[in-house]
Design a protein around this motif. Sequence first.
Motif, short mmCIF file in Angstrom:
data_model
loop_
_atom_site.label_atom_id
_atom_site.label_comp_id
_atom_site.label_asym_id
_atom_site.label_seq_id
_atom_site.Cartn_x
_atom_site.Cartn_y
_atom_site.Cartn_z
N ALA A 373 0.99 -1.46 0.37
CA ALA A 373 -0.01 -0.21 0.34
C ALA A 373 1.29 0.97 0.36
N LEU A 374 1.71 1.28 1.19
CA LEU A 374 2.64 2.59 0.87
C LEU A 374 3.41 3.16 -0.69
N LEU A 375 3.71 1.62 -1.23
CA LEU A 375 4.51 1.27 -2.87
C LEU A 375 3.50 1.90 -3.88
N ILE A 376 2.14 1.98 -3.78
CA ILE A 376 0.89 2.66 -4.38
C ILE A 376 0.47 4.04 -3.72
N GLU A 377 0.93 4.11 -3.14
CA GLU A 377 0.60 5.61 -2.65
C GLU A 377 2.16 6.34 -3.35
N GLY A 378 3.55 6.04 -3.37
CA GLY A 378 4.95 6.63 -3.38
C GLY A 378 4.61 7.15 -5.33
N LEU A 379 3.44 5.46 -5.31
CA LEU A 379 3.77 5.57 -7.43
C LEU A 379 2.97 6.23 -7.94
N GLU A 380 1.57 6.74 -6.77
CA GLU A 380 0.65 7.70 -7.40
C GLU A 380 1.34 8.71 -7.76
N GLU A 381 2.29 9.28 -6.35
CA GLU A 381 2.93 10.39 -5.97
C GLU A 381 4.13 10.93 -7.49
N LEU A 382 3.99 10.05 -7.67
CA LEU A 382 4.92 10.45 -8.96
C LEU A 382 4.32 10.11 -10.31
N GLY A 383 2.89 9.78 -10.31
CA GLY A 383 2.30 9.81 -11.65
C GLY A 383 2.37 8.64 -12.84
N ILE A 384 2.44 8.00 -11.77
CA ILE A 384 3.42 6.18 -12.55
C ILE A 384 2.26 5.86 -12.87
N GLN A 385 1.49 5.66 -13.83
CA GLN A 385 0.29 4.62 -13.80
C GLN A 385 0.83 3.39 -13.75
N GLY A 386 -0.72 2.51 -13.90
CA GLY A 386 -0.61 0.49 -14.24
C GLY A 386 0.12 0.45 -12.49
N GLY A 387 0.17 1.03 -11.37
CA GLY A 387 0.63 0.34 -10.21
C GLY A 387 1.78 -1.03 -10.77
N PRO A 388 2.39 -0.96 -8.98
CA PRO A 388 3.61 -2.52 -8.47
C PRO A 388 3.88 -3.35 -9.80
N GLU A 389 2.63 -3.82 -10.81
CA GLU A 389 2.51 -4.93 -11.84
C GLU A 389 3.18 -4.04 -12.91
N ALA A 390 3.29 -2.47 -12.81
CA ALA A 390 3.48 -2.57 -14.37
C ALA A 390 5.02 -2.24 -13.97
N LEU A 391 5.75 -2.30 -13.03
CA LEU A 391 7.13 -1.42 -12.73
C LEU A 391 7.88 -2.45 -13.22
N LYS A 392 9.16 -2.27 -14.17
CA LYS A 392 10.36 -3.61 -14.23
C LYS A 392 11.26 -3.09 -13.43
N ILE A 393 12.02 -3.15 -12.45
CA ILE A 393 13.28 -2.79 -11.87
C ILE A 393 14.77 -3.08 -12.43
N GLN A 394 15.36 -2.89 -12.77
CA GLN A 394 16.67 -3.12 -12.85
C GLN A 394 17.55 -3.64 -11.95
N LEU A 395 18.12 -4.60 -11.32
CA LEU A 395 18.86 -5.17 -10.18
C LEU A 395 19.74 -5.07 -10.79
N MET A 396 21.01 -4.38 -10.30
CA MET A 396 22.04 -4.69 -10.65
C MET A 396 23.14 -5.17 -9.58
N CYS A 397 23.93 -6.39 -10.03
CA CYS A 397 24.53 -7.56 -8.89
C CYS A 397 25.67 -8.12 -9.01
N TYR A 398 26.41 -8.15 -8.21
CA TYR A 398 28.05 -8.86 -8.25
C TYR A 398 27.72 -10.08 -9.08
N ASN A 399 28.15 -11.08 -9.84
CA ASN A 399 28.05 -12.48 -10.59
C ASN A 399 27.89 -12.99 -9.79
N ALA A 400 29.31 -13.15 -8.93
CA ALA A 400 29.27 -14.55 -8.08
C ALA A 400 28.77 -14.45 -7.40
N GLN A 401 27.44 -13.19 -6.48
CA GLN A 401 26.11 -13.33 -5.83
C GLN A 401 25.15 -13.35 -6.09
#
Length: 545
Positions: A373-401
């Motif tokens: 619910a907190l995430l949805i509030e934040g997305l609405e403040e940003l004007g991002i449509q479609g809710g959490p399911e519309a997000l695609k976040i890139q997670l950078m990681c060290y390839n050995a972990q």
Amino acid sequence: MKKLGKKFRVALILSLCLVLSFAGSGYAGEEQVLRVPLDAEPDSLNLARVSDFYSALVASQIIEGLTCVALRDGKPVAEPASAESWEVSDDQLTWTFHLRDMTWADGEPLKAEDFVYGIGRVLDPETASPISGKIRFILNAGAVLNGEKPLSELGVKALDDRTLEIRLEHPVPYLLESAAGTAMFPVRRDLVEKYGDAYGTDPDKIVGCGPFILKEWVHNSSLTFVRNPSYWDAENVRLDRLEMRIIAEETAKVGEFENGGLDIVYVYSIEWVKQLNAQSDEGGKYVRSVLQLPETRYVFFNQQVPPFSNKKVRLAFSLALDREEIHRDVSQGMEKAAYGWLPPSMNLDGANFRELAGDPLKELAEAHPDPKALLIEGLEELGIQGGPEALKIQLMCYNAQRDFAEYLQQSYKASLGVELEIDPVEWPVLQERNRNLDYEMSYKSYCADFNDPSSMMDLWITGTRTIPTGWSNERYDALLREAGSSGDRELRAKNYVEAERLLLSEGTIAPYAYSAEFDYLYSHVDGFNTPLFTPTLYKYAGIRK
């Protein structure tokens, strides 16, 4: 100092029945050789421009600071190193260090001006050093970093070739421990000017003054050191050769150890702990040490780009982490769940900080029981449509972990409905992209350099570039400045407790575990000296005949 996966430690050597087990060791002849693992390729030995643990560990074998930290009767003690003695003024603001009559490995004399230049490079705003925050206590350091004063007004001065004066903004009880760190290492101006950006990238592009000389660096494979015959204490350096073998995968690392290709191994997985413990307990084959590191594992976010430019989004990602599940299923009980930024081993003026500060993330979770619910509030403040399911976040990681990245991918999908795309990279690439804010979210661990909250809290002061996230907070900065300049224990405790709560309530980072490590070494290894807050110094190690 930053690293991913392990860091500086005090070894609690357990009493075991020891049987000499040479297991293909490197001491079959007269030459003393120690072979140790390194989890990743060092970023660079141009230390003013890097902040990773691996670079600091390597550099600490070939360059020596004013002091070094060694274990004496189980306690870390700052001892004379390049400086043979020092004195401090009555007001604790002026320190005068007297250097030994010693040379660099190429025969050039070590001079006080080398320290002035090395420290100045770290604090020069043109360097944009990620470790500048470690020595902001030097007089005028903040003003120099902000471009308000010239480098010539920095409180570091060579009184003569062998006398260095350091003036401070305020008394610093951990100054001697800091003087052992890479931010205060000496640097040769002539070599930096000769090699430019290539300085520190290969053995022939750096000269040290420490117990070892870096003879060979096969990138992404190994580093080989030999004893430095011109080192001031060379007669007490027992190893003829030190080999660091870069092995990222834990299975390969343990296999190399069991086959006798390594003399020491560090492990983090419960299955290897159980297997190696059994061999230690049943046959006395290995000596075992259990390390509770002053280190916190955490997720962090690039706050200059949406959706992490929004505080509610960041906090939702932090509170959605099931820290008890990570403790139980990921580390399998080996690492404690983290509900604060500073680890349980951190003290403040003799008092345990976690006991003073409590568990702020538990309190935040009670105040925000529904992270989605907190995430949805934040997305609405940003004007991002479609809710959490519309997000695609890139997670950078060290390839050995990558395993933990896959856990996060599944966890955030289940708890927030967010899709994470894993972006695995080599360690130096991860560091560079972090410095350039070329990422969305990632994870690392950070281990304190000395036993004071400032060691980890100063990382988030505006302008500090150790772990760039784009976060800045005037109240946080003010709390840290006041705490750092005060000798009042109650004020320092109040400020650091408030600052940690502010840091976490802003979702700046998401701590999830306090690091632990299990070390195993063959019984022929002697003098394995591992202080908690500084890199291991192999100058104390040897092979038992």
